[in-house]
Design an enzyme around this catalytic site. Structure first.
Site, mmCIF file in Angstrom:
data_model
loop_
_atom_site.group_PDB
_atom_site.id
_atom_site.type_symbol
_atom_site.label_atom_id
_atom_site.label_comp_id
_atom_site.label_asym_id
_atom_site.label_seq_id
_atom_site.Cartn_x
_atom_site.Cartn_y
_atom_site.Cartn_z
ATOM 1 N N LYS A 59 0.839 -1.155 -0.062
ATOM 2 C CA LYS A 59 -0.116 -0.032 0.088
ATOM 3 C C LYS A 59 0.864 1.337 0.075
ATOM 4 O O LYS A 59 1.909 1.139 0.432
ATOM 5 C CB LYS A 59 -0.964 -0.177 1.192
ATOM 6 C CG LYS A 59 -2.108 0.956 1.381
ATOM 7 C CD LYS A 59 -2.865 0.924 2.581
ATOM 8 C CE LYS A 59 -3.888 1.930 2.621
ATOM 9 N NZ LYS A 59 -4.730 1.620 3.880
ATOM 10 N N SER A 154 -9.484 1.458 3.284
ATOM 11 C CA SER A 154 -8.872 2.419 2.173
ATOM 12 C C SER A 154 -7.768 1.531 1.559
ATOM 13 O O SER A 154 -7.170 2.185 0.696
ATOM 14 C CB SER A 154 -8.357 3.559 2.950
ATOM 15 O OG SER A 154 -7.200 2.836 3.867
ATOM 16 N N SER A 178 -9.583 -1.075 7.466
ATOM 17 C CA SER A 178 -9.186 -0.517 5.787
ATOM 18 C C SER A 178 -8.361 -1.715 5.420
ATOM 19 O O SER A 178 -8.203 -1.745 4.135
ATOM 20 C CB SER A 178 -8.009 0.643 6.215
ATOM 21 O OG SER A 178 -8.656 2.035 6.183
#
Lengths: 507, 523
Positions: A59, A154, A178
Site C-alpha cells: 500500500k 482504504s 481498512s
C-alpha cells in the site's frame, strides 16, 4: 511452490484487461526491476528466505526507499522516501519481490478507495463472469461500463491486486477496518493483527494508537506465513511487543467441539443486508453443527464506537498532518507572502476535502475548551469498548464471529452519492471496534452475494492469540469453499494457471 | 488605607515603595518572580533519535529522519536523558513519578518540523521539589542568607530547531541540528522577589546540573535558558497580572531584566496604567524589556497524548521486577545512591574540613575545578588550609580572572603551587619572594619554584652573621631612627625592618630581623 516464473505470470495477469488498477500507474517498472534483482540474488537454489521470489504489493502509505511514496495525495506526489518501512525491509530481507505500490484513499482516509488523487480503484470482481451474469443494468441508457463496483477501502489497491492475481500477497493498513473491508469486497483474506505485534515504523500514520499493518492474501495459510515474516519487536517502534515472535504453521483443525464462538448481538447493525445476516447465521450453524459452542454475547458499548472513533481519529489526524507544511518535503505552494500564508496555501493545495475536513474537526476537539468534553470522553468510551471485549473473552468465548461489511460492494456511481464522512461511519461500523480494543481480526471470504460479488465474515480473537484466530479461520475457509474469481477476458490458459495456483499456496 | 501600611516581613525580600503620591494605594509593591528554566541534557544523542548532539556543528548536519519529521518515523526514548532527569529531580528534592506520560504540544513554526513538540504536560517525570540558594545582603560577602524556592516540576521535552531570519532577502533559514535535543524544563514557583534572588537561584541550579553532569548548563551556548514570570501586587491582595520575559541569555542580564520589568510594572500601575498578560523580550543593548510580536494571538496548543510512546515507567528497589533485564529498566534508588555530593554539601564539607569561611566555600565552588584545585594543593603542602585559601582566592583566582582563564587552563598546576607554598612554609623564602616566584611561574616556562628561587637568588639568608652585619649597617646608618626607638617609639622599628628587607632584596625573614634589631638596640 516454485517462485521462478511467478513474476512472468504476474505480468501477463497485470496486462490482461482486468482493469483492477490496483497498482498506481508507473510504479510497476520499478518493481519489475526489483524482481530481476531478487532473481539475481538467489541463483542456484540459494533462497534469501521464505518469501524468495514471491511478488508482493505494498500500500502506498508504507515508505519504500528510492520508490515514490504518495499516500495518494498531492501533498506527497513525487516524494521519494530515503528509508524502508520495517515491514517492507522485512519482506525484502525474506526475498520477496516488491511488485508495486497500491492505490488508496488519500492518507488512508476513506472506506471506498475512491478518494485518492490517482482516482478510484475498481474492484476486479466488476469484470468477473460471476458479477456480469447476475448484475442487470438499471436502465438501458446506463452502459455496462458504469456498473463497476468499488473495492472498499482504504487498502483497496492492495485487495484488488491480490484478488486479480496480480500478486500473491499485499500489505495494507488497518485503522478502522481498512484492510478487512476491502478484503471482504474483493473476496480475499484480510488480517488485522494485534496492535503492537507488527512494527508501524515507516507506515505513514492515520491514527497512531489504532494503525496496524494489514495482510492481504488469497488464503489463511498465506496470511500466517506473512505474519511470521513481519511480526515481532522493532526497536524503532516503541509500541511493539518486547518479545520475539515465533512464526507458526497452522494446524488442520478437525475438532471444533472445544471451541466457544461468540455472536455479538450488537453487530446486528442498522443497514445490515438480509443477505449478509443470513450468511452470518449460516456460518454460526456451521460451527454449531460441527460441535462448537455458539453463544450470543453482548458488547454493550459498541453503539458508541463509531462516534468515539470519529473524535479520536480526527484528533490524531489533525496532529499527524501538522508536519505537512511544505518546508522539509512534499508539496510547497508558490505563495511567498509570508511563512504563514505559504503554510496555508500548501495545505490547501496538498490535501483533499476529506483530509482538510478531518484536520478541522480534530483541531476543534483538541481545543482547550473542548478537550475534556470530546477527546477525554472518547478515550473513556474507548476503554469501555475494550473492556467489553475483555469481559466476553474472560467469560470463556474464544473467538467472535461477525459480518465484516453491511453489504456487498456498491457500484461506484452509487457509492459516491454519499460523502466520505457518512460512508466511513457506515462502513467501519463492524470493523473499527477491534481497532479501538487493539484486537486481532480477520476477514474470511465466505460466499458470493445475489449479485455475484464476494461477501466475507469477520473473526475477532484475543490479544496476541493470532494462532488460535487463524486456525479457526482456516477451518472455516475450508468449510465454505469460496469460489474462484473468473475474469472473463482472461484467456483460458491463464485461468488454468490460476486454478492451479489456488491449491498451491505460499506455504 | 491603614491596611496597606503593613510591610512585607524581612525575608520575603525587596519591598518597593510607591514613588508617586497620586497612587491610591500607599502600600508598598511586592514583586513576585517565578522561573521556567530549560536545561539542555548533556547526552551523546537526542531525546528521541540517534542523531548526535553537538554545539556549533555545520547547519543541518545532525538531523535524523525523525528530527526532520519524515512521515512514518517514530520517537524512541533515549535512556540517558531519562536518567539525567531522574538525577536532577533527586538533586532538587523532587518526588520522581514512577509513571510519567508524554504529550504533543501543537504550534506551527518553521523550526518545529512535526508541527508539535513532544513534552510532558499531564504527568511530568518529577514534581514537588525545592532548591536552596544563598545570596549576600547589600553585596557583602560576609552577610549571606539562605533562601528556598519550590520546584513545581521537571519535565522532559524536545528542543526546537533554530530559525535565522534574513530580512534583506526576506527569507527564513532553518537549522535542525538542535531539533529534538533533550531538554529538562524546570519550573520554579513564584517564590522570588527580585532579579538578584532569581539569578542566585539559577546560579545554584546551574552548579547542581554541572555537578551532576546532567547538563553542561552553559548559558552562552544556549544550554541553559531562562524565562521569567514577573508580576507585582500589594501585600494581602491577589497576584497581579504577570508578564513573561524571554531572551535572557546571561546570568547578569537575568537580574537586570527582572529588575527592569518589576520597575516598569510598578511605574505603569502607579501612573494608572494596566499590565497586559504578554510575552516580553529583554533587549540587552537597551537594557529594557519590549513586547514580543504575538503571531497567533492567544495560543491554544491543543495538547494531546503522544500515542507513539508508552508511559515512562521507572522502578525503585521495591518495585523492581525480579527477572527484568537491568539494561531495560531504570532504578531510581540505584541512581540515588550514586548521586555525587551537591554544591551545598561540598561547601559544608569544605568549611568543616579546612576551617575556611563559608563565603570562601562559595567562591571555591563558583569556579569550575577551583575547589578540587584547592584540595589538591592542601594535600601536597604542610601549609594550613586557612593560609592556602588566601593564595587560591587572592593570587590564583585574580590572575585567572584577569586573563580570562579557567582553572583547568591555569599555567600553574596545583603541584607547582604546593611546591611554592612548601618553600614558604619551610621558611626557605619570604612571602614577598614567593610572590615573585609565582609571577615567574605564570609564564609557564616549565621551571620549578626551587629553580626560580635559585636563579633569582630569592632564598632567605640562612647565614646569621651576614644578616647581623646588614642589621648593624642599617642601625649605624640611621641614628635618628635609633634615637626615636630608644626614646620609646617602637613603631619606628618597622621602618628599620623594611630597610633590612630592602637591602636583602626580600630574602630575610622579617621575624628574625625583628629579633636581631631588638637585640642590638636593647644592648
Amino acid at each position: 511452490m516454485v517462485p521462478r516464473g511467478v513474476a512472468a505470470r504476474w505480468r501477463r495477469a497485470a496486462t490482461a484487461p482486468g482493469k483492477g488498477q490496483g497498482s498506481l500507474g508507473g510504479r510497476e517498472e520499478a518493481a519489475a526491476g526489483r524482481e530481476s534483482h531478487a532473481a539475481c540474488l538467489s541463483p542456484a537454489g540459494q533462497p534469501l528466505g521464505i518469501l524468495d521470489g514471491i511478488p508482493i504489493a505494498v500500500k502506498d502509505n508504507f515508505n519504500t526507499a528510492g520508490i515514490e511514496t504518495t499516500c495518494a495525495s498531492n501533498m506527497l506526489k513525487g516524494y521519494i522516501s530515503p528509508y524502508n518501512a520495517t515491514v517492507v525491509q522485512k519482506l525484502l530481507d525474506q526475498g520477496a519481490v516488491l511488485l508495486g505500490k497500491t492505490n488508496l484513499d488519500e492518507f488512508a482516509m476513506g472506506s471506498g478507495s475512491t478518494d485518492g488523487v490517482f482516482g478510484p480503484v475498481r474492484n476486479p470482481w466488476s469484470y468477473s463472469k460471476q458479477y456480469k451474469e447476475k448484475s442487470v443494468p438499471k436502465s438501458h441508457s446506463e452502459d455496462k461500463e458504469s456498473n463497476w463496483v468499488i473495492t472498499g477501502g482504504s487498502s483497496g489497491g492492495s485487495a484488488a491486486a491480490v484478488s486479480s492475481f496480480t500478486c500473491f500477497a499485499a500489505l495494507g493498513s488497518d485503522t478502522g477496518g481498512s484492510t478487512r473491508n476491502p478484503a471482504a469486497h474483493c473476496g480475499v483474506v484480510g488480517l488485522k493483527p494485534t496492535y503492537g505485534l507488527i512494527s508501524r515504523h515507516g507506515l505513514i500514520p492515520l491514527v497512531n494508537s489504532m494503525d496496524v499493518p494489514g495482510i492481504l492474501t488469497r488464503c489463511v495459510d498465506d496470511a500466517a506465513v506473512l505474519l511470521g515474516s513481519l511480526a515481532g519487536h522493532d526497536p524503532k517502534d516503541s509500541t511493539t511487543i518486547q518479545d520475539d515472535f515465533k512464526p507458526f504453521e497452522l494446524p488442520n483443525l478437525t475438532d471444533v467441539s472445544k471451541l466457544s464462538i461468540g455472536i455479538p448481538k450488537e453487530y446486528h447493525a442498522p443497514g445490515l443486508s438480509s443477505e449478509i445476516l443470513a450468511l452470518w447465521s449460516k456460518a454460526a450453524d456451521l460451527f454449531r453443527k460441527a460441535g462448537a459452542k455458539v453463544v450470543e454475547v453482548s458488547l454493550p458499548h459498541t453503539r458508541y464506537s463509531i462516534v468515539c472513533y470519529h473524535v479520536l481519529c480526527t484528533a490524531e489526524v489533525a496532529s499527524n498532518m501538522a508536519r505537512f507544511d511544505g518546508l522539509e518535503y512534499g508539496h510547497r505552494s508558490d505563495m511567498k507572502d509570508s511563512t504563514e500564508s505559504m503554510y496555508a496555501a500548501t495545505r490547501r493545495e496538498g490535501f483533499n476535502d476529506v483530509v482538510r475536513g478531518r484536520i478541522l474537526s480534530g483541531n476543534y476537539f483538541l481545543l482547550k475548551q473542548n478537550y475534556e468534553k470530546y477527546f477525554v470522553k472518547a478515550q473513556k468510551v474507548r476503554r469501555l469498548i475494550a473492556n467489553d471485549f475483555v469481559k466476553v473473552f474472560r467469560s470463556g468465548v474464544d473467538i467472535l464471529l461477525t459480518p465484516t461489511t453491511l453489504s456487498d460492494a456498491a457500484p461506484y456511481t452509487e457509492f459516491i452519492q454519499e460523502d466520505n464522512r457518512t460512508r466511513s461511519a457506515q462502513d467501519d461500523i463492524l470493523t473499527q471496534a477491534a481497532n479501538m480494543a487493539g484486537l486481532p481480526a480477520i476477514n474470511v471470504p465466505t460466499a458470493l452475494s445475489e449479485r455475484g460479488l464476494p461477501v466475507g465474515l469477520q473473526f475477532i480473537g484475543r490479544s496476541f492469540q493470532e494462532k488460535q484466530l487463524l486456525t479457526v479461520a482456516k477451518w472455516f475457509e475450508k468449510q465454505v469453499q469460496f469460489p474462484m474469481i473468473q475474469l472473463e477476458e482472461v484467456k483460458k490458459h491463464d485461468s488454468d494457471v490460476f486454478h492451479h495456483q489456488k491449491s498451491a499456496s505460499l506455504s | 488605607a491603614g491596611r496597606g501600611r503593613r510591610r512585607a516581613s524581612g525575608l520575603t525580600g525587596v519591598v518597593v515603595r510607591p514613588h508617586s503620591s497620586r497612587s491610591a494605594h500607599l502600600a508598598p509593591w511586592v514583586p513576585v518572580v517565578g522561573l521556567e528554566i530549560h536545561a539542555q541534557i548533556s547526552s551523546n544523542s537526542k531525546l528521541f533519535s540517534g542523531s548526535q548532539v553537538q554545539f556549533a556543528a555545520p547547519p543541518n548536519s545532525l538531523v535524523s529522519f525523525f528530527d526532520a519529521s519524515l512521515p512514518g518515523t517514530l520517537p524512541v526514548l533515549n535512556r540517558r536523558c531519562v536518567e539525567a532527569a531522574v538525577m536532577t529531580g533527586l538533586a532538587l528534592n523532587c518526588s520522581i513519578n514512577k509513571k510519567s506520560l508524554f504529550d504533543r504540544k501543537h504550534y506551527f513554526y518553521a523550526d518545529l518540523p512535526a508541527g508539535y513538540q513532544i513534552t510532558q504536560q499531564r504527568v511530568p517525570i518529577a514534581v514537588n521539589g525545592s532548591l536552596s540558594y544563598s545570596l549576600c545582603i547589600d553585596n557583602k560577602m560576609s552577610q549571606m542568607v539562605t533562601k528556598t524556592v519550590r520546584i513545581k516540576q521537571i519535565q522532559l521535552e524536545q528542543d526546537s530547531g533554530k530559525s535565522l531570519h534574513d530580512d534583506t532577502r526576506s527569507q527564513t533559514l532553518v537549522d535542525l541540528n538542535r531539533a529534538g535535543v533533550g531538554l529538562m524544563e524546570v519550573v520554579m514557583e513564584p517564590d522570588m522577589c527580585c532579579g538578584e534572588e532569581a539569578a542566585a537561584a539559577v546560579r545554584e541550579l546551574q552548579l547542581i546540573l554541572q555537578t551532576l553532569g546532567s547538563s553542561q548548563a552553559v548559558m552562552a551556548e544556549g544550554q541553559l535558558r531562562v524565562d521569567a514570570n514577573v508580576s507585582v501586587h500589594h501585600p494581602g491582595e491577589p497576584y497581579g497580572v504577570r508578564t513573561e520575559v524571554k531572551n535572557i541569555n546571561s546570568m547578569r542580564f537575568l537580574a537586570k531584566a527582572i529588575d527592569y520589568e518589576i520597575q516598569r510594572q510598578i511605574e505603569e500601575l502607579e501612573n494608572g496604567g494596566t499590565i497586559l498578560n504578554e510575552t516580553r523580550a529583554f533587549d540587552s543593548k537597551l537594557g529594557c524589556t519590549v513586547p514580543m510580536r504575538d503571531k497567533e494571538g492567544q495560543q491554544d496548543y491543543r495538547f494531546m497524548p503522544e500515542p507513539n510512546l508508552p508511559p515512562l515507567i521507572l522502578y525503585d528497589a521495591k518495585s523492581l521486577p525480579a527477572n527484568m533485564n537491568h539494561q531495560q529498566v531504570i532504578n531510581i534508588d540505584w541512581i540515588h545512591e550514586r548521586l555525587p555530593d551537591l554544591p551545598s554539601v561540598k561547601r559544608k564539607k569544605l568549611v568543616e574540613q579546612y576551617g575556611i569561611l563559608p563565603e570562601h566555600s562559595f567562591t571555591l565552588l563558583n569556579e569550575d575545578g577551583l575547589a578540587e584545585f584547592f584540595e589538591s594543593v592542601v594535600k601536597q603542602t604542610q601549609m594550613k588550609p586557612k593560609k592556602v585559601i588566601g593564595w587560591i582566592l587572592k593570587d590564583l583566582l585574580s590572575y585567572l580572572k584577569q586573563h580570562s582563564l579557567t582553572v583547568k587552563e591555569s599555567p600553574v598546576s596545583s603541584f607547582l603551587l604546593a611546591d611554592l607554598l612548601n618553600l614558604l612554609e619551610k621558611k626557605e623564602i619570604s612571602s614577598t619572594a614567593a610572590k615573585q616566584v609565582l609571577a615567574e611561574l605564570w609564564k609557564g616556562e616549565g621551571k620549578t619554584p626551587l629553580e626560580i628561587v635559585k636563579e633569582q637568588k630569592l632564598e632567605l639568608l640562612q647565614d646569621q652573621k651576614e644578616l647581623e652585619q646588614i642589621c648593624q649597617a642599617v642601625i649605624d646608618g640611621h641614628e635618628n631612627e635609633v634615637m626615636a626607638i630608644k626614646a620609646g617609639n617602637p613603631k619606628v622599628l618597622n621602618k628599620l625592618i623594611g630597610l633590612v628587607q630592602k637591602k636583602t632584596q626580600g630574602r630575610s625573614n622579617p621575624v628574625l630581623v625583628k629579633q636581631l634589631l631588638e637585640k642590638k638596640l636593647s644592648g
